[in-house]
Design an enzyme around this catalytic site. Sequence first.
Site, PDB file in Angstrom:
ATOM      1  N   HIS A  25     -15.007  10.531 -36.368  1.00  0.00           N
ATOM      2  CA  HIS A  25     -15.329  10.862 -37.534  1.00  0.00           C
ATOM      3  C   HIS A  25     -16.680   9.908 -37.820  1.00  0.00           C
ATOM      4  O   HIS A  25     -16.783   9.102 -37.237  1.00  0.00           O
ATOM      5  CB  HIS A  25     -14.397  10.847 -38.499  1.00  0.00           C
ATOM      6  CG  HIS A  25     -13.832   9.670 -38.787  1.00  0.00           C
ATOM      7  ND1 HIS A  25     -12.593   9.069 -38.383  1.00  0.00           N
ATOM      8  CD2 HIS A  25     -14.390   8.700 -39.759  1.00  0.00           C
ATOM      9  CE1 HIS A  25     -12.404   7.847 -38.634  1.00  0.00           C
ATOM     10  NE2 HIS A  25     -13.494   7.642 -39.538  1.00  0.00           N
ATOM     11  N   ARG A  37     -25.610  17.078 -31.837  1.00  0.00           N
ATOM     12  CA  ARG A  37     -26.015  18.530 -31.908  1.00  0.00           C
ATOM     13  C   ARG A  37     -25.581  19.512 -32.609  1.00  0.00           C
ATOM     14  O   ARG A  37     -24.308  19.508 -32.735  1.00  0.00           O
ATOM     15  CB  ARG A  37     -26.252  19.131 -30.362  1.00  0.00           C
ATOM     16  CG  ARG A  37     -26.750  18.077 -29.233  1.00  0.00           C
ATOM     17  CD  ARG A  37     -26.471  18.319 -27.878  1.00  0.00           C
ATOM     18  NE  ARG A  37     -27.286  17.618 -26.921  1.00  0.00           N
ATOM     19  CZ  ARG A  37     -26.582  16.413 -26.283  1.00  0.00           C
ATOM     20  NH1 ARG A  37     -25.276  16.024 -26.734  1.00  0.00           N
ATOM     21  NH2 ARG A  37     -27.130  15.605 -25.465  1.00  0.00           N
ATOM     22  N   ASN A  97     -30.997  22.468 -29.997  1.00  0.00           N
ATOM     23  CA  ASN A  97     -31.834  23.277 -28.993  1.00  0.00           C
ATOM     24  C   ASN A  97     -31.819  24.566 -29.215  1.00  0.00           C
ATOM     25  O   ASN A  97     -30.974  25.404 -29.347  1.00  0.00           O
ATOM     26  CB  ASN A  97     -30.988  22.684 -27.697  1.00  0.00           C
ATOM     27  CG  ASN A  97     -30.868  21.137 -27.701  1.00  0.00           C
ATOM     28  OD1 ASN A  97     -31.806  20.424 -27.536  1.00  0.00           O
ATOM     29  ND2 ASN A  97     -29.552  20.492 -27.909  1.00  0.00           N
ATOM     30  N   GLU A 133     -29.096  12.277 -37.417  1.00  0.00           N
ATOM     31  CA  GLU A 133     -30.306  12.969 -36.622  1.00  0.00           C
ATOM     32  C   GLU A 133     -29.382  14.205 -36.334  1.00  0.00           C
ATOM     33  O   GLU A 133     -28.683  14.036 -35.128  1.00  0.00           O
ATOM     34  CB  GLU A 133     -30.880  12.062 -35.741  1.00  0.00           C
ATOM     35  CG  GLU A 133     -31.869  12.929 -34.792  1.00  0.00           C
ATOM     36  CD  GLU A 133     -32.767  12.317 -33.768  1.00  0.00           C
ATOM     37  OE1 GLU A 133     -33.259  12.786 -32.848  1.00  0.00           O
ATOM     38  OE2 GLU A 133     -32.465  10.867 -33.849  1.00  0.00           O
ATOM     39  N   GLU A 182     -14.847  11.516 -42.839  1.00  0.00           N
ATOM     40  CA  GLU A 182     -13.522  10.671 -43.596  1.00  0.00           C
ATOM     41  C   GLU A 182     -14.104  10.367 -44.805  1.00  0.00           C
ATOM     42  O   GLU A 182     -14.990   9.523 -44.792  1.00  0.00           O
ATOM     43  CB  GLU A 182     -13.048   9.681 -42.807  1.00  0.00           C
ATOM     44  CG  GLU A 182     -11.742   9.238 -43.374  1.00  0.00           C
ATOM     45  CD  GLU A 182     -11.145   7.946 -42.462  1.00  0.00           C
ATOM     46  OE1 GLU A 182     -10.270   8.253 -41.832  1.00  0.00           O
ATOM     47  OE2 GLU A 182     -11.545   6.801 -42.703  1.00  0.00           O
ATOM     48  N   HIS A 236     -29.521   5.275 -36.745  1.00  0.00           N
ATOM     49  CA  HIS A 236     -28.768   6.549 -36.898  1.00  0.00           C
ATOM     50  C   HIS A 236     -27.949   6.958 -35.921  1.00  0.00           C
ATOM     51  O   HIS A 236     -27.779   6.641 -34.707  1.00  0.00           O
ATOM     52  CB  HIS A 236     -30.268   7.582 -37.197  1.00  0.00           C
ATOM     53  CG  HIS A 236     -31.145   7.722 -36.050  1.00  0.00           C
ATOM     54  ND1 HIS A 236     -32.440   7.173 -35.999  1.00  0.00           N
ATOM     55  CD2 HIS A 236     -31.046   7.894 -34.702  1.00  0.00           C
ATOM     56  CE1 HIS A 236     -32.815   6.955 -35.081  1.00  0.00           C
ATOM     57  NE2 HIS A 236     -32.127   7.716 -34.152  1.00  0.00           N
TER      58      HIS A 236
END
Length: 363
Positions: A173, A108, A159, A155, A221, A104
Amino acid sequence: MVGCFSMSSSLPSVCVNSCFNPSRRLALFTLTTVFFIGIIYIGLFVVLTNEQAIPQSPFFGAKEFTWLRADGNTVETATALVMPSVADEKLLDWVKNDKRRMLHAVYRVGNLDKTIKFYTECLGMKLLRKRDIPEEGYSNAFLGYGPEESNFSLELTYNYGVNKYDIGTGFGHFGLAVEDVAKTVALIKQKGGKVTREPGPVEGGSTKIAVVEDPDGYKFELLERAPTVEPLCQVMLRVGDLDRAINFYKKAFGMELLRKRDNPEYKNTVAIMGYGPEDKSTVLELTYNYGITEYDKGNGYAQIAVGTDDVYKTAEVIKKFGGVIILEPGPLPILNTKITACLDPDGWKSVFVDNVDLAKELA
């Protein structure tokens, strides 16, 4: 005969005559040739039998040596092969046989629920799992097109209290394979999404693409392709030295160079690397833009995660072949999953995750 090698212009006549005597000149040439051949053989012998004699590059290959000519002015170069040790070859073999795949990408976001809605409604992803870790001050969610045991996922990390991030200029990208680019773009527009490149052929090719942005500004993309088991097909990062990056990911990560393309009209070179064919697995797209050696990485994009059978040995390999370990191998608090984290030569972070521990975490 010492005077024959002097830089003085006032040589004795007998010396001048002897220096240009054909038989003496031939003998001198032969002696000099034998001397330098001997030096080269001795040097190669030392390299092959004593690895500490010459500092070794983290990447095996040619090493350049220099010699000063007798006139004291001209520097000449020669190249000798620096051979891998038996221990190094064993490490490379282990990397090739390690069960690795891209798991993965981690980055953030400022509003987790808003981003999840965009990915599920506009891009057709599934929410695979979501967890809140208040003791650490964050929540995250995993999204993708198939189970994490077999497919690549994204993922998303939120925060607490942070609603905006700087993506920087280094991250490029995520590539997303879709059956109909125009139809996907129309849906994204309908949902209020941002399209930064309308559908059309890729520069210098025939593949139809479009570019869209998610609510945090991360680019996707869209590539028009036949149905595939892995729609999340690319992670594109910009690097300052493409050959160095290719060598690192081949040796330390065990990836294959699937293809490399130079685009002089657009002043860039692209290398596609991964653990399997592009139409069936996620690949790493490394882009070098002519003359640019450094990029601002921002604080939004974090890393890719890769599976491994042994995080401890992986850390050893990474150190050996030019990477920097920023988190020594060991179990994570709370989750108890063993990981190690590193930086590549361009400063891009990656995390290796123990395959067995990840399977337990997903069970």
